[in-house]
Design a protein around this motif. Structure first.
Motif, mmCIF file in Angstrom:
data_model
loop_
_atom_site.group_PDB
_atom_site.id
_atom_site.type_symbol
_atom_site.label_atom_id
_atom_site.label_comp_id
_atom_site.label_asym_id
_atom_site.label_seq_id
_atom_site.Cartn_x
_atom_site.Cartn_y
_atom_site.Cartn_z
ATOM 1 N N ASP A 1 40.383 48.254 42.368
ATOM 2 C CA ASP A 1 39.852 48.380 40.829
ATOM 3 C C ASP A 1 39.947 50.187 40.334
ATOM 4 N N VAL A 2 40.410 50.620 39.357
ATOM 5 C CA VAL A 2 40.201 52.406 38.563
ATOM 6 C C VAL A 2 38.957 52.799 38.515
ATOM 7 N N GLY B 1 42.551 44.256 38.969
ATOM 8 C CA GLY B 1 41.690 45.129 38.678
ATOM 9 C C GLY B 1 40.512 44.686 38.984
ATOM 10 N N CYS B 2 39.575 44.338 39.735
ATOM 11 C CA CYS B 2 38.653 42.861 39.769
ATOM 12 C C CYS B 2 37.752 42.817 38.286
ATOM 13 N N GLY B 3 37.213 44.546 37.845
ATOM 14 C CA GLY B 3 35.696 44.774 36.880
ATOM 15 C C GLY B 3 34.942 44.384 37.996
ATOM 16 N N PHE C 1 43.771 39.138 36.966
ATOM 17 C CA PHE C 1 42.679 38.074 35.673
ATOM 18 C C PHE C 1 42.010 39.224 34.827
ATOM 19 N N MET C 2 43.900 38.908 33.469
ATOM 20 C CA MET C 2 43.406 39.669 32.289
ATOM 21 C C MET C 2 42.921 41.315 33.114
ATOM 22 N N SER C 3 44.343 42.170 33.664
ATOM 23 C CA SER C 3 44.001 42.978 33.836
ATOM 24 C C SER C 3 45.677 43.567 33.715
ATOM 25 N N TRP D 1 37.682 52.784 31.033
ATOM 26 C CA TRP D 1 37.437 51.793 31.566
ATOM 27 C C TRP D 1 36.309 52.212 32.975
ATOM 28 N N ALA E 1 40.945 51.294 43.314
ATOM 29 C CA ALA E 1 42.904 52.035 43.644
ATOM 30 C C ALA E 1 43.351 51.609 42.805
ATOM 31 N N ASP E 2 44.252 52.164 42.288
ATOM 32 C CA ASP E 2 45.630 51.850 41.032
ATOM 33 C C ASP E 2 46.439 50.600 41.759
ATOM 34 N N ALA E 3 46.539 50.258 40.468
ATOM 35 C CA ALA E 3 47.260 48.945 41.089
ATOM 36 C C ALA E 3 48.739 49.474 40.653
ATOM 37 N N ASP F 1 46.413 45.693 30.363
ATOM 38 C CA ASP F 1 45.187 46.999 30.282
ATOM 39 C C ASP F 1 46.454 48.362 31.442
ATOM 40 N N MET F 2 47.096 48.530 31.713
ATOM 41 C CA MET F 2 48.064 49.113 32.472
ATOM 42 C C MET F 2 48.916 50.235 31.863
ATOM 43 N N PHE G 1 32.967 49.531 38.195
ATOM 44 C CA PHE G 1 33.421 48.184 38.877
ATOM 45 C C PHE G 1 32.952 48.257 39.967
ATOM 46 N N ASN H 1 35.535 36.838 39.537
ATOM 47 C CA ASN H 1 36.778 36.202 39.547
ATOM 48 C C ASN H 1 36.952 35.940 41.439
HETATM 49 C C1 LIG Z 1 39.462 43.337 31.184
HETATM 50 S S1 LIG Z 1 39.018 44.031 32.416
HETATM 51 C C2 LIG Z 1 38.873 42.695 33.795
HETATM 52 C C3 LIG Z 1 38.843 42.251 34.843
HETATM 53 C C4 LIG Z 1 38.090 40.840 35.900
HETATM 54 N N1 LIG Z 1 39.223 41.254 36.377
HETATM 55 C C5 LIG Z 1 38.032 40.067 35.034
HETATM 56 O O1 LIG Z 1 38.070 39.054 34.893
HETATM 57 O O2 LIG Z 1 36.591 40.207 35.142
HETATM 58 C C6 LIG Z 1 40.732 44.975 33.411
HETATM 59 C C7 LIG Z 1 39.882 45.588 34.661
HETATM 60 O O3 LIG Z 1 42.075 46.023 34.953
HETATM 61 C C8 LIG Z 1 40.992 47.306 35.642
HETATM 62 N N2 LIG Z 1 42.327 48.060 35.327
HETATM 63 C C9 LIG Z 1 42.536 48.963 34.446
HETATM 64 N N3 LIG Z 1 44.105 49.788 34.756
HETATM 65 C C10 LIG Z 1 43.893 49.476 36.081
HETATM 66 C C11 LIG Z 1 44.869 50.066 36.992
HETATM 67 N N4 LIG Z 1 46.124 50.523 36.497
HETATM 68 N N5 LIG Z 1 44.880 50.142 39.086
HETATM 69 C C12 LIG Z 1 43.191 48.756 38.655
HETATM 70 N N6 LIG Z 1 42.349 48.870 38.178
HETATM 71 C C13 LIG Z 1 42.703 48.686 35.808
HETATM 72 C C14 LIG Z 1 39.617 47.722 34.601
HETATM 73 O O4 LIG Z 1 39.369 48.978 35.303
HETATM 74 C C15 LIG Z 1 39.201 46.832 34.140
HETATM 75 O O5 LIG Z 1 37.942 46.512 35.401
#
Ligand SMILES: C[S@@+](CC[C@H](N)C(=O)[O-])C[C@H]1O[C@@H](n2cnc3c(N)ncnc32)[C@H](O)[C@@H]1O
Length: 203
Positions: A74-75, A53-55, A117-119, A10, A99-101, A122-123, A79, A59
């Motif tokens: 976010d990790v 996972g705010c990217g 949102f869509m995160s 990411w 931070a890690d979710a 991805d974990m 971002f 949002n």
């Molecule tokens: C598809 S993007 C979505 C970003 C944002 N929420 C949006 O809607 O635009 C997925 C996000 O999840 C984050 N992510 C993935 N693994 C994570 C974790 N373990 N902890 C926090 N964030 C994580 C990524 O870095 C990325 O920003």
């Protein structure tokens, strides 16, 4: 795949992702996912919220504009940097943290609500992330999240088209195969031809 490896992917995506999102290239999120998410969101005015996972933060900023007091994690450091930078031009009081979710750095019952949102998909261990969110929510607090429908993200997916190029069906297989460790590579679907060739795919 462990969280640090996912974070590396990411982080590698973050610069191009931020640029493309801010140029309106994430059309599914802009036209569909995010409007649907906000349409079903209860009022958050005056609430303390956590965006997981705010990217680059689009949002999160919208939640803050709706009157929520937001913390966002976010990790990927890039971002968090890009999201925090926008606080200078549009101060919304969002507290962005790296931070890690799956190991949230917050006390139990810290938040009234959480969003993702869509995160979560991805974990590496979304169950652990959900347990962490539950821990930091106050009793009666809520989590609202969006994810890819798993049915449409199996190991094999192909759009079948008619002769004139119209989509007719989606071919899927391997739905029950484990996808742990698999790295998908993709572009935002509106990127075509020259524009697609000019950027690396996301992973
Ligand atoms: C598809 S993007 C979505 C970003 C944002 N929420 C949006 O809607 O635009 C997925 C996000 O999840 C984050 N992510 C993935 N693994 C994570 C974790 N373990 N902890 C926090 N964030 C994580 C990524 O870095 C990325 O920003």
């Amino acid at each position: 795949m462990d969280a640090s490896e996912v974070a590396k992917h990411w982080e590698a995506n973050a610069e191009a992702w931020t640029r493309q999102v801010r140029r309106g290239r994430d059309v599914f999120c802009d036209a569909l996912n995010s409007p649907a998410f906000f349409a079903m969101l209860p009022s958050v005015r005056g609430l303390h919220g956590l965006d997981v996972g705010c990217g680059e933060g689009a949002n999160t900023r919208q939640l803050a504009r709706l009157g929520a007091r937001m913390v966002a994690i976010d990790v990927a450091p890039t971002f968090i940097r890009h999201a925090a930078e926008l606080e200078k031009t549009e101060p919304l009081g969002v507290d962005y943290r790296l931070a890690d979710a799956m190991a949230l750095p917050f006390e139990p019952s810290s938040f009234d609500f959480a969003s993702a949102f869509m995160s979560l998909m991805d974990m590496p261990d979304p169950g652990r992330a959900l347990r962490e969110v539950s821990r930091v929510l106050r009793p009666g607090g809520f989590l609202q999240f969006s994810i890819l429908r798993p049915c449409f993200a199996p190991p094999h997916r192909r759009v079948l088209r008619s002769r004139n190029g119209e989509p007719r069906a989606i071919e899927l297989s391997g739905y029950f195969e484990s996808t742990d460790g698999r790295v998908d590579r993709w572009w935002f679907s509106v990127l075509k031809g020259k524009e697609r060739k000019s950027v690396e795919p996301f992973s």
